[in-house]
Design a protein around this motif. Structure first.
Motif, PDB file in Angstrom:
ATOM      1  N   TYR A 195      -7.209  -2.479 -19.721  1.00 44.81           N
ATOM      2  CA  TYR A 195      -7.554  -1.326 -20.573  1.00 44.81           C
ATOM      3  C   TYR A 195      -6.377  -0.887 -21.446  1.00 44.81           C
ATOM      4  O   TYR A 195      -6.559  -0.390 -22.543  1.00 44.81           O
ATOM      5  CB  TYR A 195      -7.975  -0.121 -19.708  1.00 44.81           C
ATOM      6  CG  TYR A 195      -9.371  -0.168 -19.113  1.00 44.81           C
ATOM      7  CD1 TYR A 195     -10.235  -1.226 -19.349  1.00 44.81           C
ATOM      8  CD2 TYR A 195      -9.814   0.881 -18.300  1.00 44.81           C
ATOM      9  CE1 TYR A 195     -11.505  -1.252 -18.781  1.00 44.81           C
ATOM     10  CE2 TYR A 195     -11.089   0.859 -17.731  1.00 44.81           C
ATOM     11  CZ  TYR A 195     -11.922  -0.210 -17.975  1.00 44.81           C
ATOM     12  OH  TYR A 195     -13.178  -0.227 -17.416  1.00 44.81           O
ATOM     13  N   SER A 196      -5.155  -1.042 -20.914  1.00 41.95           N
ATOM     14  CA  SER A 196      -3.988  -0.528 -21.646  1.00 41.95           C
ATOM     15  C   SER A 196      -3.440  -1.511 -22.691  1.00 41.95           C
ATOM     16  O   SER A 196      -2.479  -1.189 -23.389  1.00 41.95           O
ATOM     17  CB  SER A 196      -2.884  -0.170 -20.646  1.00 41.95           C
ATOM     18  OG  SER A 196      -2.632  -1.279 -19.801  1.00 41.95           O
ATOM     19  N   VAL A 197      -4.033  -2.687 -22.812  1.00 40.60           N
ATOM     20  CA  VAL A 197      -3.553  -3.639 -23.827  1.00 40.60           C
ATOM     21  C   VAL A 197      -3.845  -3.055 -25.224  1.00 40.60           C
ATOM     22  O   VAL A 197      -4.962  -2.606 -25.490  1.00 40.60           O
ATOM     23  CB  VAL A 197      -4.243  -5.016 -23.671  1.00 40.60           C
ATOM     24  CG1 VAL A 197      -3.777  -5.978 -24.761  1.00 40.60           C
ATOM     25  CG2 VAL A 197      -3.967  -5.606 -22.291  1.00 40.60           C
ATOM     26  N   ASN A 198      -2.837  -3.050 -26.085  1.00 40.20           N
ATOM     27  CA  ASN A 198      -3.016  -2.404 -27.400  1.00 40.20           C
ATOM     28  C   ASN A 198      -3.918  -3.249 -28.324  1.00 40.20           C
ATOM     29  O   ASN A 198      -4.331  -4.359 -27.983  1.00 40.20           O
ATOM     30  CB  ASN A 198      -1.656  -2.096 -28.042  1.00 40.20           C
ATOM     31  CG  ASN A 198      -0.872  -3.364 -28.382  1.00 40.20           C
ATOM     32  OD1 ASN A 198      -1.444  -4.447 -28.515  1.00 40.20           O
ATOM     33  ND2 ASN A 198       0.432  -3.248 -28.519  1.00 40.20           N
ATOM     34  N   LYS A 199      -4.213  -2.672 -29.493  1.00 39.71           N
ATOM     35  CA  LYS A 199      -5.167  -3.321 -30.419  1.00 39.71           C
ATOM     36  C   LYS A 199      -4.677  -4.712 -30.842  1.00 39.71           C
ATOM     37  O   LYS A 199      -5.424  -5.671 -30.880  1.00 39.71           O
ATOM     38  CB  LYS A 199      -5.361  -2.446 -31.669  1.00 39.71           C
ATOM     39  CG  LYS A 199      -6.128  -1.172 -31.414  1.00 39.71           C
ATOM     40  CD  LYS A 199      -6.291  -0.382 -32.720  1.00 39.71           C
ATOM     41  CE  LYS A 199      -6.804   1.029 -32.501  1.00 39.71           C
ATOM     42  NZ  LYS A 199      -8.094   1.145 -31.851  1.00 39.71           N
ATOM     43  N   ALA A 216      -6.580  -8.163 -29.951  1.00 39.57           N
ATOM     44  CA  ALA A 216      -7.079  -9.039 -31.025  1.00 39.57           C
ATOM     45  C   ALA A 216      -6.472 -10.434 -30.925  1.00 39.57           C
ATOM     46  O   ALA A 216      -7.178 -11.454 -31.048  1.00 39.57           O
ATOM     47  CB  ALA A 216      -6.745  -8.419 -32.381  1.00 39.57           C
ATOM     48  N   ALA A 217      -5.174 -10.479 -30.671  1.00 37.06           N
ATOM     49  CA  ALA A 217      -4.503 -11.790 -30.556  1.00 37.06           C
ATOM     50  C   ALA A 217      -5.063 -12.555 -29.357  1.00 37.06           C
ATOM     51  O   ALA A 217      -5.210 -13.786 -29.402  1.00 37.06           O
ATOM     52  CB  ALA A 217      -2.994 -11.592 -30.415  1.00 37.06           C
ATOM     53  N   GLY A 218      -5.407 -11.821 -28.296  1.00 37.87           N
ATOM     54  CA  GLY A 218      -5.981 -12.467 -27.107  1.00 37.87           C
ATOM     55  C   GLY A 218      -7.336 -13.077 -27.430  1.00 37.87           C
ATOM     56  O   GLY A 218      -7.605 -14.235 -27.076  1.00 37.87           O
ATOM     57  N   ALA A 219      -8.201 -12.306 -28.101  1.00 36.66           N
ATOM     58  CA  ALA A 219      -9.529 -12.836 -28.462  1.00 36.66           C
ATOM     59  C   ALA A 219      -9.388 -14.051 -29.375  1.00 36.66           C
ATOM     60  O   ALA A 219     -10.137 -15.040 -29.266  1.00 36.66           O
ATOM     61  CB  ALA A 219     -10.363 -11.745 -29.123  1.00 36.66           C
ATOM     62  N   ILE A 253     -11.313  -3.779 -28.919  1.00 40.37           N
ATOM     63  CA  ILE A 253     -10.285  -3.125 -29.741  1.00 40.37           C
ATOM     64  C   ILE A 253     -10.664  -1.656 -29.970  1.00 40.37           C
ATOM     65  O   ILE A 253      -9.855  -0.746 -29.818  1.00 40.37           O
ATOM     66  CB  ILE A 253     -10.135  -3.846 -31.109  1.00 40.37           C
ATOM     67  CG1 ILE A 253      -9.604  -5.257 -30.894  1.00 40.37           C
ATOM     68  CG2 ILE A 253      -9.242  -3.059 -32.063  1.00 40.37           C
ATOM     69  CD1 ILE A 253      -9.683  -6.147 -32.132  1.00 40.37           C
ATOM     70  N   ASP A 254     -11.933  -1.426 -30.314  1.00 38.55           N
ATOM     71  CA  ASP A 254     -12.381  -0.068 -30.643  1.00 38.55           C
ATOM     72  C   ASP A 254     -12.559   0.807 -29.406  1.00 38.55           C
ATOM     73  O   ASP A 254     -12.362   2.017 -29.465  1.00 38.55           O
ATOM     74  CB  ASP A 254     -13.702  -0.122 -31.422  1.00 38.55           C
ATOM     75  CG  ASP A 254     -13.504  -0.726 -32.800  1.00 38.55           C
ATOM     76  OD1 ASP A 254     -12.355  -0.672 -33.301  1.00 38.55           O
ATOM     77  OD2 ASP A 254     -14.469  -1.286 -33.360  1.00 38.55           O
ATOM     78  N   SER A 271     -11.858  -9.518 -39.188  1.00 39.70           N
ATOM     79  CA  SER A 271     -12.523  -8.368 -38.548  1.00 39.70           C
ATOM     80  C   SER A 271     -11.716  -7.861 -37.348  1.00 39.70           C
ATOM     81  O   SER A 271     -11.870  -6.721 -36.920  1.00 39.70           O
ATOM     82  CB  SER A 271     -13.940  -8.751 -38.101  1.00 39.70           C
ATOM     83  OG  SER A 271     -13.887  -9.505 -36.897  1.00 39.70           O
ATOM     84  N   LEU A 272     -10.852  -8.731 -36.816  1.00 38.53           N
ATOM     85  CA  LEU A 272      -9.995  -8.312 -35.694  1.00 38.53           C
ATOM     86  C   LEU A 272      -8.651  -7.757 -36.193  1.00 38.53           C
ATOM     87  O   LEU A 272      -7.768  -7.452 -35.389  1.00 38.53           O
ATOM     88  CB  LEU A 272      -9.708  -9.511 -34.772  1.00 38.53           C
ATOM     89  CG  LEU A 272     -10.892 -10.191 -34.083  1.00 38.53           C
ATOM     90  CD1 LEU A 272     -10.402 -11.371 -33.234  1.00 38.53           C
ATOM     91  CD2 LEU A 272     -11.667  -9.218 -33.207  1.00 38.53           C
ATOM     92  N   ASP A 273      -8.496  -7.701 -37.530  1.00 39.50           N
ATOM     93  CA  ASP A 273      -7.224  -7.267 -38.147  1.00 39.50           C
ATOM     94  C   ASP A 273      -6.083  -8.226 -37.855  1.00 39.50           C
ATOM     95  O   ASP A 273      -4.915  -7.818 -37.752  1.00 39.50           O
ATOM     96  CB  ASP A 273      -6.823  -5.846 -37.697  1.00 39.50           C
ATOM     97  CG  ASP A 273      -7.864  -4.827 -38.096  1.00 39.50           C
ATOM     98  OD1 ASP A 273      -8.435  -4.970 -39.198  1.00 39.50           O
ATOM     99  OD2 ASP A 273      -8.141  -3.905 -37.300  1.00 39.50           O
TER     100      ASP A 273
END
Ligand code: NZQ
Ligand code: ZN
Length: 388
Positions: free
Chosen positions: A181-185, A189-192, A232-233, A339-341
């Motif tokens: 949960y605490s992983v930042n945006k 995104a980089a993980g996905a 992310i959101d 879309s994931l920035d």
């Protein structure tokens, strides 16, 4: 479909409050361990306190190695080997993302090897009798929690190279989606991006007859598309975090190469590693830049059917002509990363053309890379130029 053997040795402990279940797994393998982690995220989100109290309550002795870097460095590996040897430790517990886990695999191999652990990355040494390792995963991305691979950076030579052995598969991996949960945006995104990229690496091979394996691959791609932006959101959306976490494991635990030729393409990963070796870029961000450029470079009349298959089955493209459908599919991949920035060009992350030739040479140090098309140094440089 080709014949295969499939065997996986990692016990997965997946879901909420699963950490307790690692204790018997550790105890059956020893009573003293190296507790390894990164730059402090686990202290902020409570995972460190949870793990340490479990170890103490169960009389498991431990020494700590902290500060393992994203793009983990060989110096941290050497330090970990030293601590394990000096304290005669018999187990390694990696608590963190892929970088921590990878460093722990190299440490595990290094403890029983007389030379320098960088030898594993330079193919000068083979892994023998590594210490067993366990994982508490905190980031959905690399899949290292259920495979025998590690990627280590050498800060002196500016190289980043893989090593691997089946004996480096973790004994167990605790996968509690709440810990992510605490992983930042950015890292979500980089993980996905990393997860879908692993699927691409296995999917894009010349095989025409592994329908079921390709179907599983397509389902994992769709999972990344469905849940990447949602995580992310809404960082505490359990379903999004859980689906991404399991997708990350399935993408690179061996399943997606079954019945197919070899172990996938992997040229894009090799190229990306050259970027992050020099610029210390987040791995997933580098993949978002390189993958579309690789796809455009290798696409031809013979392999267009495969890119078209992805375009139709994953992105719903309705074009009959294979080449046109393939091109549209590549556009959709780019749109997804946008879309994931994620960045879409080297310029977006302030990288210019200074080292592109050198990266081409280093990437092909042990020969041409890739299966879909064999890439020599000049091809790698051309792909990087296209990504500028
Ligand atoms: O260091 P800490 O403080 O823990 O912070 C990390 C780091 O800054 C943070 N983080 C991790 N879990 C968190 C968290 N922040 C908040 N809450 C949490 N729960 O995220 C940052 C990135 O962590 P890192 O471990 O570097 O990310 P990732 O899991 O994406 O691992 C990337 C590394 O794995 C390699 C990559 O090349 C890169 O070096 N790969 C390993 C593979 C394998 N072993 O199979 C395959 C991959 O293709 C990849 O190459
Ligand atoms: Zn990757």
């Amino acid at each position: 479909m080709k014949s295969f053997n499939f065997n996986t040795t990692t016990k997965i402990l997946f879901g909420k409050n699963k950490a307790e279940e690692m204790i018997p797994e550790i105890k059956s393998r020893g009573n003293s361990l190296l507790l390894a982690y990164g730059g402090g995220s686990i202290k902020k989100n409570g995972v460190y306190d949870k793990v340490v109290s479990l170890l103490k309550d169960n009389n498991i002795k431990f020494k700590e190695l902290s500060g393992i870097e994203p793009n983990p460095r060989i110096s941290s590996v050497r330090e970990g080997v030293k601590i394990c040897r000096e304290n005669n430790l018999d187990f390694i517990l990696a608590v963190g993302g892929g970088s921590v886990v990878d460093a722990c695999k190299a440490i595990a191999a290094g403890v029983s090897y007389d030379g320098d652990p960088w030898d594993f990355m330079m193919m000068k040494a083979k892994v023998k009798n590594p210490l067993p390792i366990g994982v508490v995963l905190t980031l959905a991305a690399t899949g290292t929690e259920m495979n025998g691979n590690a990627v280590i950076s050498n800060e002196e030579t500016l190289q980043k190279r893989p090593m691997g052995a089946p004996s480096l598969c973790p004994a167990f991996s605790v996968m509690d989606p709440v810990y992510t949960y605490s992983v930042n945006k950015w890292h979500t995104a980089a993980g996905a991006t990393d997860i879908i990229s692993h699927v691409f690496e296995f999917y894009f091979t010349p095989d025409k007859d592994a329908f079921v394996t390709d179907g599983v691959a397509e389902a994992i791609m769709k999972t990344c598309i469905e849940y990447g932006r949602k995580a992310i959101d809404s960082p505490e959306d359990y379903e999004a975090r859980a689906n991404l976490m399991w997708a990350g494991t399935l993408a690179i635990n061996g399943l997606l190469s079954l019945g197919k030729t070899g172990g996938g393409d992997w040229a894009t990963h090799m190229i990306e590693h050259e970027i992050s070796a020099i610029y210390d870029l987040t791995h997933g961000a580098g993949l978002a830049i390189v993958f579309p450029a690789w796809m455009q470079y290798v696409l031809d009349e013979d392999n267009a059917w495969k890119f078209a298959k992805m375009a139709r089955n994953v992105f719903g493209v309705k074009i009959e002509d294979d080449i046109e459908a393939a091109k549209k599919g590549i556009e959709e991949v780019k749109k997804y990363f946008k879309s994931l920035d994620m960045p879409l060009s080297l310029k977006d992350v302030d990288i210019d053309d200074q080292y592109l030739e050198e990266m081409g040479e280093k990437c092909t140090l042990f020969g041409a890379v890739g299966v879909m098309r064999k890439l020599e140094a000049k091809d790698v440089t051309a792909i990087l130029k296209a990504a500028l």
